[in-house]
Design a protein around this motif. Sequence first.
Motif, short mmCIF file in Angstrom:
data_model
loop_
_atom_site.label_atom_id
_atom_site.label_comp_id
_atom_site.label_asym_id
_atom_site.label_seq_id
_atom_site.Cartn_x
_atom_site.Cartn_y
_atom_site.Cartn_z
N MET A 161 0.83 -1.19 -0.18
CA MET A 161 -0.02 -0.10 0.03
C MET A 161 0.98 1.39 -0.01
SD MET A 161 -3.10 -1.02 0.30
CE MET A 161 -2.31 -2.43 -0.74
N ASN A 162 1.72 1.12 0.95
CA ASN A 162 2.77 2.35 1.22
C ASN A 162 3.42 2.74 -0.21
OD1 ASN A 162 1.72 2.97 3.74
ND2 ASN A 162 3.15 1.67 4.89
N LEU A 163 3.98 1.48 -0.68
CA LEU A 163 4.77 1.83 -1.93
C LEU A 163 4.15 2.17 -3.32
CD1 LEU A 163 7.70 1.41 -3.34
CD2 LEU A 163 7.01 -1.08 -3.50
N LEU A 164 2.91 1.86 -3.40
CA LEU A 164 2.03 2.21 -4.33
C LEU A 164 1.59 3.71 -4.20
CD1 LEU A 164 -0.54 -0.76 -4.62
CD2 LEU A 164 1.56 -0.10 -6.49
N ILE A 165 1.48 4.08 -3.08
CA ILE A 165 1.13 5.54 -2.83
C ILE A 165 2.07 6.63 -3.14
CG2 ILE A 165 0.58 7.29 -1.10
CD1 ILE A 165 -1.44 4.95 0.22
N ASN A 166 3.44 6.06 -2.53
CA ASN A 166 4.67 6.72 -2.56
C ASN A 166 5.29 6.97 -4.09
OD1 ASN A 166 4.80 7.51 -0.08
ND2 ASN A 166 6.05 5.67 0.31
N LYS A 167 4.98 5.67 -4.92
CA LYS A 167 5.41 5.79 -6.23
C LYS A 167 4.58 6.56 -7.28
CE LYS A 167 7.01 1.94 -8.50
NZ LYS A 167 8.49 2.25 -9.00
N THR A 168 3.33 6.78 -7.05
CA THR A 168 2.37 7.37 -7.82
C THR A 168 2.05 8.98 -7.27
OG1 THR A 168 0.76 6.50 -6.56
CG2 THR A 168 1.19 5.35 -8.49
N LYS A 169 2.59 9.44 -6.37
CA LYS A 169 2.79 10.79 -6.20
C LYS A 169 3.49 11.53 -6.99
CE LYS A 169 2.42 10.89 -0.98
NZ LYS A 169 3.02 11.26 0.38
N ASN A 170 2.98 12.69 -7.38
CA ASN A 170 3.56 13.71 -8.28
C ASN A 170 3.70 13.18 -9.78
OD1 ASN A 170 3.60 15.59 -6.40
ND2 ASN A 170 5.37 14.74 -5.31
N THR A 171 2.98 12.10 -10.30
CA THR A 171 3.22 11.44 -11.34
C THR A 171 1.91 11.63 -12.31
OG1 THR A 171 2.29 9.34 -10.89
CG2 THR A 171 4.60 9.78 -10.32
N LYS A 172 1.82 11.22 -13.42
CA LYS A 172 0.71 11.29 -14.43
C LYS A 172 -0.19 10.10 -14.15
CE LYS A 172 3.30 13.69 -17.81
NZ LYS A 172 3.68 13.78 -19.20
N ILE A 173 -0.02 9.15 -13.16
CA ILE A 173 -0.88 8.45 -12.69
C ILE A 173 -1.89 8.38 -11.68
CG2 ILE A 173 -0.71 5.84 -11.89
CD1 ILE A 173 1.70 5.20 -13.54
#
Length: 261
Positions: free
Chosen positions: A184-196
Amino acid sequence: MASELNTEINFQPPPNELAVVTRRDAIQHPFLEKLYHWGKSARYFRFGTPMGQDHLAFSDNELNFKNFNQAVAIFKEGKTEYGKAYVQLIKEDLKKIGYELEEVTIQAVGGGVHFERPKVTYGIQIKEKYLDVITSHHHISTGMFRALSLFIQLNYSLLASLPSCIIIDDIGEGLDYSRSSALMNLLINKTKNTKIQLIMSTNDRFVMNAVPLEYWSVIQRFPHKAMIYNYVNSKALFDKFELTGLSNFDFFSSNYFLKKD
């Protein structure tokens, strides 16, 4: 607003169809194009399913990018375009949720006949750090393959800078609490400030407690209608709940989101 005419015009789409679809017109309504492409790029993953483990690919020249939910095809496309950097991202993500891999590759896993012609089938193989043997496509544990498949596809979108909406149903299914929370935490952090744009659905207590309330949207369903409560439209209610000291799951199970401010 009709852009070419520079005036507002009345229109009446069918009551059971979306106006953004029925009124799509790149000349008169160019602002709808962004919504159209956002919807077209949406990817839906059911985490409770094999996530591509039940699919192999026939012959190398048919390992293509046409099927966006086919882990083998996406992995080959990503490795071809981005090389070792792409594979390294996948390995790093898996390590963060408790799976340490030394290798992720595509290998021939057997032959067969397809449309009366001999074909070679290809699948994903992994080498775990603490195992001496290679684990083939169908022998990878279900939970690990789901996470692997998700990172294969998510990292491709990130490297390609593809604007997209990723919807994951039953996120964390098949993983233990520790790995599910880390995912959960990894997905949230990876998609922050992206186009996703990332949308995850669950009714699992542990998953709910792992996701901060600021990312929640609670859906209350009625016949032919649904109400959504989130940090944008009910901020005071969410902030007030955090002062109770209860778990995030209690916000949902106690129907706290229905309380008046």
